[in-house]
Scaffold this active site. Sequence first.
Site: not given
Length: 310
Positions: A27, A29, A121, A230, A280
């Site tokens: 998958s 994103e 967040d 990140f 993913h």
Amino acid sequence: MNTPDPATRNQSCESAFAGLAGDISVSFEFFPPKNQSGEAQLSRTFARLAPFAPSFVSMTYGAGGSTRERSLAAVKRLVAEGEVPVAAHLTCVDASRDEVDAVAMQFHDAGVRHIVALRGDAGEPGEPFSPHPKGYQSAAELVAGLRALADFDISVAAYPEVHPDAQSAEADLDNLKRKLDAGASRALTQFFFSPDTFLRFRDRAAAVGIEAPIAPGILPISKFGQVRKFAQACGAQVPDWMHPVFAGLDEHPETSKFVSTAVIADLCRSLYEGGVRDFHFYTLNRAEQVEALCHLMGRRLPAARLEAAA
């Protein structure tokens, strides 16, 4: 000096990726583009990755709904392609239940039947999450609300290295279990760079009764400096050995991509050996490395497709 038998030498030199069964599920994103150039980039990336027949693609959603309109527009474009199921991310930051439900139904009206339900967040980095007084108080509440609202398939987030706000690893796993028990079908993890990090997490999840699928989140590295930022924000660890490997490569993006593909392919292969079959990918709206990783892991396109993409 003894000369190795040629047959033995050839076997030892076989690629770790040779002969893979192609039995993985993938998958992808994406994030909502900011301008026309970004829209064109997203379209190109989607067109190149869709032939890998992902189980779904997902579109992110900014803190407090900051990208809501762009997310909705991007989702509509991908749904219109009609080839791949599209999931929409949804958070409950700075919004009432009614507002969140209204956005969910906008996605539903656009043809989305899969939501990635996230607490979200605070808008300011480092600020603690503060639920809206009339909003969902947690991701578990959001999952339950979405299940009551429509027949959504729901994914949630998992943190192999523990969410920064969690009091402990045990509390973090308890929270994941609450989200799944509330009606989510699967979990997608934050990125990580050590296979043992995920495999140990998977075992700990099973030990507390979590049976739902947990797909590792895989992040190809474009700029190492960006990845370190990140990682710092989400509590992921960047192994010490990666620093010299990527030293100086932010100024040489093409070389960085080659190095990244090798590093992340090794991660994926180790996960595969550990029994992982669902992956993913965080694409950052770029196709090249994800294409290469899928190909290496046995999810390969027919030659005609490769020629068309060239």
